[in-house]
Design an enzyme around this catalytic site. Structure first.
Site, PDB file in Angstrom:
ATOM      1  N   SER A  24      45.431  27.087  47.695  1.00 32.47           N
ATOM      2  CA  SER A  24      45.404  28.467  47.207  1.00 32.47           C
ATOM      3  C   SER A  24      46.556  29.259  47.809  1.00 32.47           C
ATOM      4  O   SER A  24      46.662  29.403  49.033  1.00 32.47           O
ATOM      5  CB  SER A  24      44.074  29.129  47.573  1.00 32.47           C
ATOM      6  N   HIS A  49      46.608  27.015  43.067  1.00 28.84           N
ATOM      7  CA  HIS A  49      45.597  28.010  42.690  1.00 28.84           C
ATOM      8  C   HIS A  49      46.113  29.422  43.012  1.00 28.84           C
ATOM      9  O   HIS A  49      46.600  29.671  44.110  1.00 28.84           O
ATOM     10  CB  HIS A  49      44.323  27.692  43.482  1.00 28.84           C
ATOM     11  N   ASP A  51      45.124  33.488  43.121  1.00 33.50           N
ATOM     12  CA  ASP A  51      44.021  34.457  43.158  1.00 33.50           C
ATOM     13  C   ASP A  51      44.535  35.848  42.837  1.00 33.50           C
ATOM     14  O   ASP A  51      45.162  36.493  43.674  1.00 33.50           O
ATOM     15  CB  ASP A  51      43.390  34.457  44.554  1.00 33.50           C
ATOM     16  N   MET A  53      43.657  39.648  42.191  1.00 35.03           N
ATOM     17  CA  MET A  53      42.559  40.591  42.484  1.00 35.03           C
ATOM     18  C   MET A  53      42.978  42.014  42.131  1.00 35.03           C
ATOM     19  O   MET A  53      44.126  42.384  42.361  1.00 35.03           O
ATOM     20  CB  MET A  53      42.223  40.545  43.970  1.00 35.03           C
ATOM     21  N   HIS A  82      43.086  32.197  38.830  1.00 36.07           N
ATOM     22  CA  HIS A  82      41.728  32.706  39.036  1.00 36.07           C
ATOM     23  C   HIS A  82      41.792  34.233  39.019  1.00 36.07           C
ATOM     24  O   HIS A  82      42.251  34.846  39.978  1.00 36.07           O
ATOM     25  CB  HIS A  82      41.226  32.172  40.397  1.00 36.07           C
ATOM     26  N   MET A  84      40.274  37.664  39.415  1.00 31.53           N
ATOM     27  CA  MET A  84      39.145  38.430  39.965  1.00 31.53           C
ATOM     28  C   MET A  84      39.378  39.880  39.589  1.00 31.53           C
ATOM     29  O   MET A  84      39.721  40.723  40.427  1.00 31.53           O
ATOM     30  CB  MET A  84      39.085  38.237  41.482  1.00 31.53           C
ATOM     31  N   MET A 153      32.189  29.641  43.002  1.00 35.85           N
ATOM     32  CA  MET A 153      32.617  30.306  44.234  1.00 35.85           C
ATOM     33  C   MET A 153      31.671  29.915  45.358  1.00 35.85           C
ATOM     34  O   MET A 153      30.458  30.109  45.260  1.00 35.85           O
ATOM     35  CB  MET A 153      32.608  31.829  44.064  1.00 35.85           C
ATOM     36  N   ASP A 191      35.580  26.693  45.183  1.00 32.85           N
ATOM     37  CA  ASP A 191      36.580  27.565  45.801  1.00 32.85           C
ATOM     38  C   ASP A 191      35.964  28.387  46.923  1.00 32.85           C
ATOM     39  O   ASP A 191      35.071  29.188  46.678  1.00 32.85           O
ATOM     40  CB  ASP A 191      37.126  28.476  44.683  1.00 32.85           C
TER      41      ASP A 191
HETATM   42  C1  DX5 Z   1      38.665  33.936  47.404  1.00 28.06           C
HETATM   43  C2  DX5 Z   1      39.637  33.116  46.612  1.00 28.06           C
HETATM   44  C3  DX5 Z   1      39.910  31.772  47.176  1.00 28.06           C
HETATM   45  C4  DX5 Z   1      40.537  31.770  48.539  1.00 28.06           C
HETATM   46  C5  DX5 Z   1      40.057  30.545  49.255  1.00 28.06           C
HETATM   47  O1  DX5 Z   1      38.426  35.109  46.724  1.00 28.06           O
HETATM   48  O2  DX5 Z   1      39.150  32.933  45.302  1.00 28.06           O
HETATM   49  O3  DX5 Z   1      40.695  31.016  46.272  1.00 28.06           O
HETATM   50  O4  DX5 Z   1      41.939  31.782  48.502  1.00 28.06           O
HETATM   51  O5  DX5 Z   1      40.471  30.606  50.564  1.00 28.06           O
HETATM   52  P1  DX5 Z   1      39.868  29.673  51.692  1.00 28.06           P
HETATM   53  O6  DX5 Z   1      40.071  28.256  51.270  1.00 28.06           O
HETATM   54  O7  DX5 Z   1      40.670  30.057  52.894  1.00 28.06           O
HETATM   55  O8  DX5 Z   1      38.405  30.009  51.819  1.00 28.06           O
HETATM   56 ZN    ZN Z   2      40.247  31.483  43.965  1.00 29.64          ZN
END
Ligand code: DX5
Ligand code: ZN
Length: 232
Positions: A24, A49, A51, A53, A82, A84, A153, A191
C-alpha cells in the site's frame, strides 16, 4: 488423453492459485516516491494499492488523482485503487483515466452499487466492492455475482499501521464459503494490519490478495519482506 491434460494443466492451476501481494502506497516515503515505486517495480509485488481518502467517508485525507497519474507513469504493476470517499461513482472516469486496473468502492458509500459496478466495468477496469469491518458478508448475497473482487477491511479505514481486527479471519472464511456456494471465482482481498502472522491465517481462510502497508514500507528490507509474504 487424460494423462496429457493432467500434465499440462497442473502447473497452470498451481500458478493461478498463488496469492498476490499488493503493497500500500500510503505507507511509502512520499518525499522519495520515485525510489519507492522503483522498489515496487523491482519486487515480487503483484499490484500496488492506492488509498484515496476524502476526509468525509473516513476521518483522514491522503492523496488524489495527480499522485495516481504521476506514479502510473513509472509503475510497472497493475494499480489497485481503493476509494474511501463518499459518492465514489462520481470518480469512475477519473480513476479509469489514470490507467487503474481495478477500482474498489465501499459498500457503505454506494446507494446504487449494482449500477456503480456496471459503470466501472464499462470502462474496462475490474470492479471491487469493499466492506468495512462491521458490514456483514450476507449483504453481498445479491451482488457478488457481478463483482470481480471483494475487499475486506481488517481495520477501520482511514489510517495505516492499525491493529488487525481478529474477526477478519473468520469473516474471510465466510466470504470464501459464499463464493464457493455460488460457484464463482471472485477474488478476496484483505486490507489492514497484514503481517507475516496475520497473512498466514488470512491465506488459510481463503484470501487471494493481501494488502500490506507499514509491514512492507517500514521494514528494514522491503524487497525481502514482499518476497517472504509472497512465499507464504
Ligand atoms: C487503511 C488503508 C490500508 C492501509 C493499510 O485505510 O485502506 O490500505 O494502507 O496499512 P497497513 O498495512 O499499515 O495496516
Ligand atoms: Zn486500502
Amino acid at each position: 488423453m487424460p494423462g496429457f491434460f493432467f500434465f499440462v494443466s497442473l502447473p497452470k492451476i498451481a500458478m493461478n492459485m498463488k496469492h498476490k501481494i499488493a503493497p500500500s502506497l500510503l505507507a511509502a516515503d512520499f518525499l522519495h516516491l520515485q525510489q519507492e515505486i522503483e522498489l515496487v517495480n523491482n519486487s515480487e509485488a503483484d499490484w500496488l494499492h492506492f488509498d484515496v481518502m476524502d476526509g468525509v467517508f473516513v476521518p483522514n485525507i491522503s492523496f488524489g488523482f495527480p499522485i495516481l497519474e504521476a506514479v502510473g507513469r513509472i509503475l510497472k504493476k497493475p494499480m489497485d485503487v481503493h476509494l474511501m470517499v463518499v459518492e465514489p461513482q462520481k470518480f469512475i472516469p477519473q480513476v479509469a483515466e489514470t490507467g487503474a486496473y481495478l477500482m474498489n468502492v465501499h459498500y457503505e458509500a454506494s446507494t446504487h452499487l449494482h449500477r456503480t459496478i456496471a459503470a466501472i466495468k464499462e470502462t474496462g477496469m475490474k470492479a471491487g466492492v469493499t466492506l468495512n469491518p462491521h458490514t456483514p458478508i450476507c449483504l453481498l448475497e445479491d451482488v457478488i455475482q457481478d463483482v470481480d473482487m471483494v475487499l475486506l477491511m481488517s481495520v477501520n479505514p482511514g489510517f495505516g499501521g492499525q491493529r488487525f481486527i481478529e474477526h477478519s479471519v473468520e469473516k474471510t472464511a465466510r466470504l470464501k464459503d459464499l463464493i464457493t456456494r455460488k460457484g464463482l471465482n471472485t477474488w478476496i482481498e484483505v486490507d489492514g494490519g497484514v503481517n507475516m502472522e496475520t497473512a498466514k491465517r488470512l491465506l488459510a481462510a481463503g484470501a487471494d490478495i493481501l494488502v500490506a502497508g507499514n509491514f512492507v514500507f517500514q521494514s528494514p528490507a522491503p524487497l525481502q519482506t514482499i518476497k517472504d509474504l509472497k512465499n507464504l
